[in-house]
Design an enzyme around this catalytic site. Sequence first.
Site, short mmCIF file in Angstrom:
data_model
loop_
_atom_site.label_atom_id
_atom_site.label_comp_id
_atom_site.label_asym_id
_atom_site.label_seq_id
_atom_site.Cartn_x
_atom_site.Cartn_y
_atom_site.Cartn_z
N ASN A 11 -7.91 -2.94 -3.40
CA ASN A 11 -7.21 -3.92 -2.56
C ASN A 11 -8.26 -4.74 -1.82
O ASN A 11 -8.88 -4.25 -0.89
CB ASN A 11 -6.30 -3.17 -1.56
CG ASN A 11 -5.68 -4.09 -0.55
OD1 ASN A 11 -5.63 -5.31 -0.74
ND2 ASN A 11 -5.19 -3.53 0.55
N LYS A 13 -7.88 -7.31 0.05
CA LYS A 13 -7.41 -7.89 1.31
C LYS A 13 -7.82 -9.37 1.39
O LYS A 13 -7.79 -10.05 0.38
CB LYS A 13 -7.96 -7.09 2.50
CG LYS A 13 -7.77 -5.59 2.32
CD LYS A 13 -8.03 -4.84 3.57
CE LYS A 13 -7.99 -3.35 3.28
NZ LYS A 13 -7.85 -2.53 4.45
N HIS A 98 2.00 -2.62 2.63
CA HIS A 98 0.71 -2.15 3.16
C HIS A 98 0.82 -2.07 4.69
O HIS A 98 1.47 -2.92 5.31
CB HIS A 98 -0.40 -3.11 2.73
CG HIS A 98 -1.77 -2.55 3.02
ND1 HIS A 98 -2.32 -2.59 4.27
CD2 HIS A 98 -2.66 -1.92 2.22
CE1 HIS A 98 -3.52 -2.00 4.23
NE2 HIS A 98 -3.74 -1.59 2.99
N GLU A 100 -1.12 -2.92 6.95
CA GLU A 100 -1.54 -4.12 7.67
C GLU A 100 -0.41 -5.15 7.71
O GLU A 100 -0.28 -5.89 8.68
CB GLU A 100 -2.82 -4.69 7.02
CG GLU A 100 -4.02 -3.82 7.38
CD GLU A 100 -5.14 -3.86 6.36
OE1 GLU A 100 -5.16 -4.73 5.48
OE2 GLU A 100 -6.02 -2.98 6.45
N GLU A 170 -1.25 6.20 2.54
CA GLU A 170 -2.39 5.64 3.27
C GLU A 170 -2.23 5.95 4.76
O GLU A 170 -1.57 5.20 5.48
CB GLU A 170 -2.45 4.13 3.07
CG GLU A 170 -2.65 3.72 1.63
CD GLU A 170 -3.42 2.41 1.54
OE1 GLU A 170 -4.46 2.40 0.88
OE2 GLU A 170 -2.99 1.42 2.15
N GLY A 176 -9.97 1.71 6.70
CA GLY A 176 -11.05 0.86 7.22
C GLY A 176 -11.81 1.49 8.38
O GLY A 176 -12.56 0.81 9.07
N SER A 216 -10.33 4.85 3.35
CA SER A 216 -11.77 5.11 3.32
C SER A 216 -12.19 5.95 2.12
O SER A 216 -13.03 6.84 2.24
CB SER A 216 -12.23 5.74 4.64
OG SER A 216 -12.00 4.83 5.70
C1 PEP Z 1 -6.56 -0.21 2.06
O1 PEP Z 1 -6.65 -1.27 2.59
O2 PEP Z 1 -5.58 0.00 1.33
C2 PEP Z 1 -7.61 0.79 2.28
C3 PEP Z 1 -7.39 2.02 1.91
O3 PEP Z 1 -8.77 0.36 2.88
P1 PEP Z 1 -10.14 1.20 3.06
O4 PEP Z 1 -10.45 1.84 1.74
O5 PEP Z 1 -11.17 0.19 3.46
O6 PEP Z 1 -9.88 2.23 4.11
#
Ligand code: PEP
Length: 253
Positions: A11, A13, A98, A100, A170, A176, A216
């Site tokens: 992803n 973003k 998601h 976000e 998630e 992040g 992460s």
């Molecule tokens: C994501 O945005 O779906 C995500 C898991 O980000 P990150 O791997 O940077 O934590």
Amino acid sequence: MATRLPLIAGNWKMHKTPAETAELLSALVTRLPAALSDREVVVAPPFIALETAARALRGSPIRLSAQNLHAETHGAFTGEVSGPMLKAVGCQYVIIGHSERRQYCGETDEQVAQKVKAAQRDSLTPIVCVGETLAERERGDMLSVISRQIRAGLAGQTAQAIAALVLAYEPIWAIGTGKTASPEQAQEVHAAIRHTLVELAGQSSAAAVRIVYGGSVKPDNVDGLLAQPDIDGALVGGASLQADSFARIVHFE
Ligand code: PEP
């Protein structure tokens, strides 16, 4: 037992212009085999780079996803992009709900449900994201929050439709932040998600659903996470923005 093809999805973003997309994908393509049969790889660049990405991925096994869609097919919805538009530029997947988008754009479980239906209508495979905040986890509400998100987000779905979609667990506190759920913490939630899916769709459909972990995921933790029985892949943010780290994640052992 169902065999589930592991899925590694990046992803991106709000990163990468079309030129940067072409550069990253050409580096990625050279790091992956010309054909992949034991795992599936997906990238989700921003809308404006999808067409460039589709061109760069022609002839490679990497598939294309969008990061969002609007539930309607067309109309007066300024700034939005529909499923048929995504299909027209070569997307096969779309990320929905998601955290976000839930957090910054106020996306609700009901909107997630509408978008999941829209994606299926338009022959896109939804990657439906769920996950708890740190406060919800610390209050002991983690599993009830996730169960609510799944039941509402998949409302009205047939068992067959549920079997074909992808769920992404998630935990918001891990996105992040560099804090990853341990393999055991993630497995506990993935098993609970599968249990909820059994209630919604029955044993055999639930056993077919790929539940991927996001938060992460990095080259040094992917192997442990994917060794868990209910972790069927990864949704990768930051580490998908560099060819070397994403390729290493794709090559999980
Ligand atoms: C994501 O945005 O779906 C995500 C898991 O980000 P990150 O791997 O940077 O934590």
